[in-house]
Design an enzyme around this catalytic site. Structure first.
Site, PDB file in Angstrom:
ATOM      1  N   ASP A  60       0.831  -1.211   0.000  1.00  0.00           N
ATOM      2  CA  ASP A  60       0.000   0.000   0.000  1.00  0.00           C
ATOM      3  C   ASP A  60       0.863   1.258   0.000  1.00  0.00           C
ATOM      4  OD1 ASP A  60      -2.040  -1.936   0.432  1.00  0.00           O
ATOM      5  OD2 ASP A  60      -1.748  -1.748   2.586  1.00  0.00           O
ATOM      6  N   ASN A 200     -18.096  -6.484  -0.871  1.00  0.00           N
ATOM      7  CA  ASN A 200     -17.200  -6.220   0.257  1.00  0.00           C
ATOM      8  C   ASN A 200     -16.998  -4.732   0.488  1.00  0.00           C
ATOM      9  OD1 ASN A 200     -15.947  -9.022  -1.049  1.00  0.00           O
ATOM     10  ND2 ASN A 200     -16.186  -9.034   1.167  1.00  0.00           N
ATOM     11  N   GLU A 237     -11.223  -0.648  -3.835  1.00  0.00           N
ATOM     12  CA  GLU A 237     -10.513  -0.068  -2.697  1.00  0.00           C
ATOM     13  C   GLU A 237      -9.270   0.665  -3.185  1.00  0.00           C
ATOM     14  OE1 GLU A 237      -9.469  -3.398  -0.225  1.00  0.00           O
ATOM     15  OE2 GLU A 237      -7.760  -3.961  -1.464  1.00  0.00           O
ATOM     16  N   HIS A 301      -2.995  -1.109  -5.208  1.00  0.00           N
ATOM     17  CA  HIS A 301      -2.997  -0.101  -4.153  1.00  0.00           C
ATOM     18  C   HIS A 301      -1.922   0.943  -4.434  1.00  0.00           C
ATOM     19  CE1 HIS A 301      -4.632   0.925  -0.067  1.00  0.00           C
ATOM     20  NE2 HIS A 301      -3.845   1.934  -0.429  1.00  0.00           N
ATOM     21  N   ARG A 335       4.702  -8.134  -0.537  1.00  0.00           N
ATOM     22  CA  ARG A 335       4.202  -7.143  -1.490  1.00  0.00           C
ATOM     23  C   ARG A 335       5.173  -5.965  -1.412  1.00  0.00           C
ATOM     24  NH1 ARG A 335      -1.933  -6.347   0.162  1.00  0.00           N
ATOM     25  NH2 ARG A 335      -1.012  -6.550   2.223  1.00  0.00           N
ATOM     26  N   HIS A 377       5.662  -3.738 -31.403  1.00  0.00           N
ATOM     27  CA  HIS A 377       5.537  -5.085 -31.946  1.00  0.00           C
ATOM     28  C   HIS A 377       4.071  -5.492 -31.933  1.00  0.00           C
ATOM     29  CE1 HIS A 377       5.025  -6.884 -27.889  1.00  0.00           C
ATOM     30  NE2 HIS A 377       6.013  -6.103 -27.494  1.00  0.00           N
ATOM     31  N   TRP A 378       3.705  -6.247 -32.942  1.00  0.00           N
ATOM     32  CA  TRP A 378       2.352  -6.783 -33.070  1.00  0.00           C
ATOM     33  C   TRP A 378       2.495  -8.194 -33.615  1.00  0.00           C
ATOM     34  CZ3 TRP A 378      -2.312  -5.667 -31.350  1.00  0.00           C
ATOM     35  CH2 TRP A 378      -3.419  -6.314 -31.919  1.00  0.00           C
ATOM     36  N   ASP A 393       3.728  -2.577 -25.726  1.00  0.00           N
ATOM     37  CA  ASP A 393       4.197  -3.023 -27.038  1.00  0.00           C
ATOM     38  C   ASP A 393       5.190  -2.040 -27.643  1.00  0.00           C
ATOM     39  OD1 ASP A 393       2.474  -5.125 -26.728  1.00  0.00           O
ATOM     40  OD2 ASP A 393       1.094  -4.542 -28.331  1.00  0.00           O
ATOM     41  N   HIS A 468      12.244   3.110 -41.362  1.00  0.00           N
ATOM     42  CA  HIS A 468      10.793   3.248 -41.431  1.00  0.00           C
ATOM     43  C   HIS A 468      10.364   3.382 -42.877  1.00  0.00           C
ATOM     44  CE1 HIS A 468       7.066   5.974 -40.982  1.00  0.00           C
ATOM     45  NE2 HIS A 468       6.691   4.709 -40.825  1.00  0.00           N
TER      46      HIS A 468
END
Length: 488
Positions: A60, A200, A237, A301, A335, A377-378, A393, A468
């Site tokens: 947290d 909850n 939460e 969190h 965690r 990337h694909w 990606d 490119h």
């Protein structure tokens, strides 16, 4: 912070050429802006420390924006018995900063149970810690409380006094309070179990009267209804707020605190009435979740801070580095606090990507002749696209070349076992082993270009570059902007 199944009552409701390894922090150059005629290092481009985890066994996590040059950190400790604060001049410095215990739970009675999810806020020249606490006779009788300090340094225990409980409309399970100011008003957002609602916890907002009290009726702005919000527990939460680009973005966490834990997003227009639940729109899918390939499980969190440059937004969150947990996940201590850069799409919405795992600084590459597009990337093939929402990606790390000294390789962030490699003229990301026959075709030399750009020359052919070509990434001879890439 989610809770064990036994609480049935709640069911009512990049490493570059000059880099040598993992970057522990940023030099002063990272905060000084671009230097004329000098290309930024990958660490300066990324702008955020790559220490991962930043702090072990602190769930947290909450990191303030710098106050008088100091970042402050607090978070849940595994014993759930105290509130700690540490401070440093950099985010990376928090990793080794001394930790001060500013408050311990009493030996018995109210607030002598579990102590969860503290947040540290500076309001009108005073410090406030918002936290949740149970009681000695029922550690899960969780309610929200506030500490206050008038001292300049929140690490000094002498300044802290208890302001008391934050009262809401229902004397029921409530936790994860956060506060933010917007358009001249201060708001509290929190998670609570509301009677007659069979989940909850849901998320609520109210306007504040003082830093320890609310003045308006709570408004429910989110409740767990989707499959990803109801795994193990039906939970919304851990809210966190970031106001950017004419909108109020509110992240939250959902489901049980194991690998199913994930983050969702609510969005409201900055000019809207934030106390009207119709102002808030929930993104249909989680925005940040477990990513097996980087071995980061149950991210959530979160909080937000800003990098040392004062501009780059930073996502702060916790996650484990293993999936399988023995016993109740709530009592698994691992965690760990982690940080990574938060990116922004062209339409002003946040891009979270995946939990990136350890490694050097991360870069994105844009062709100089298509500066708003990115190499991505694909289906494991590289191309150039505009408007990419799949952030991960487009993220890569420069690492020491698989072909050896004098070369670099480009490793995918979300598939860290894969590297950029030219295969029969096609640029792909594939698994490659160092020193293998394939290593040369997965290694490059970075050639600086005017304006801070680079070209990527194939290690095995000095006449061949990544290039490119109308949305494709191909291999060809040097060709100005077509073989020049900008890093961001």
């Amino acid at each position: 912070m989610t809770y064990p199944m036994s609480r049935r009552v709640l069911l009512r409701g990049g490493l570059g050429v000059a880099a040598t390894g993992m970057v522990a922090g940023l030099s002063s150059a990272a905060t000084a802006g671009p230097r004329p005629g000098v290309a930024r290092t990958d660490a300066e481009v990324y702008g955020v420390t790559t220490v991962d985890p930043l702090i072990t066994q602190r769930a947290d996590p909450f990191i303030t924006r710098p106050v008088a040059g100091t970042y402050y950190f607090t978070g849940s400790v595994p014993e759930y018995d105290r509130i700690v604060v540490r401070g440093a001049s950099t985010i990376a410095g928090l990793a080794t900063a001394a930790e001060s215990v500013i408050w311990r739970r009493p030996a018995s009675g109210r607030m002598a149970g579990h102590i969860w999810a503290p947040e540290l806020h500076r309001i009108d020249g005073r410090w406030y810690v918002y936290f949740a606490a149970g009681d000695s006779d029922n550690v899960f009788r969780i309610r929200m409380y506030v500490l206050e300090s008038g001292l300049a340094d929140p690490r000094d225990p002498a300044g802290w006094t208890l302001r008391g409980q934050i009262a809401t409309e229902w004397d029921d399970f409530s936790l994860d309070a956060t506060t933010f100011a917007h358009a001249g008003r201060r708001y509290l957002v929190w998670a609570q179990a509301e009677p007659e609602i069979a989940v909850n916890t849901s998320l609520y907002i109210a306007e504040m009267n003082t830093p320890w009290s609310i003045r308006t009726k709570p408004v429910r702005i989110a409740t767990p209804t989707r499959a990803w919000e109801t795994q193990g527990f039906a939970v919304n939460e851990g809210p966190a707020v970031l106001v950017r680009n004419g909108r109020v973005f509110l992240t939250f966490s959902a489901s049980a605190t194991d690998a199913r834990y994930c983050m969702g997003l609510l969005t409201a227009d900055a000019g809207a009435n934030l106390l009207d639940n119709r102002s808030w729109v929930k993104t249909p899918d989680p925005v940040f979740a477990t990513w097996e390939q980087t071995r980061r499980y149950g991210p959530g969190h979160n909080s937000f801070t800003v990098a040392e440059d004062g501009v780059t937004d930073v996502l702060v969150y916790h996650a484990r580095d293993y999936r399988d947990i023995t016993g109740d996940p709530l009592y698994d201590p691992n965690r760990h606090t982690r940080v990574q850069r938060l990116y922004w799409h062209g339409d002003g919405s946040p891009l979270f990507g995946v939990p990136v795992g350890e490694g050097g600084p991360i870069v994105r590459l844009s062709p100089a002749d298509a500066r708003t597009a990115y190499v991505r990337h694909w289906e494991y093939v590289l191309r150039v696209d505009s408007g990419v929402r799949e952030l991960a990606d487009t993220q890569f790390r420069f690492v020491p070349g698989l072909a050896g000294a004098g070369t670099e390789s480009l490793r995918s962030v979300n598939f860290p076992d894969r590297y950029v490699r030219v295969v029969d003229g096609t640029v792909q990301i594939v698994p490659v082993a160092a020193g293998s026959p394939e290593a040369t075709s997965a290694s490059f030399r970075r050639v600086p270009r005017d304006g801070g750009g680079i070209s990527l020359q194939l290690a095995g052919d000095a006449t061949a570059y990544l290039r490119h070509d109308r949305g494709r990434l191909i291999v060809g001879p040097a060709a100005g902007d077509r073989t020049t890439f900008l890093l961001s």
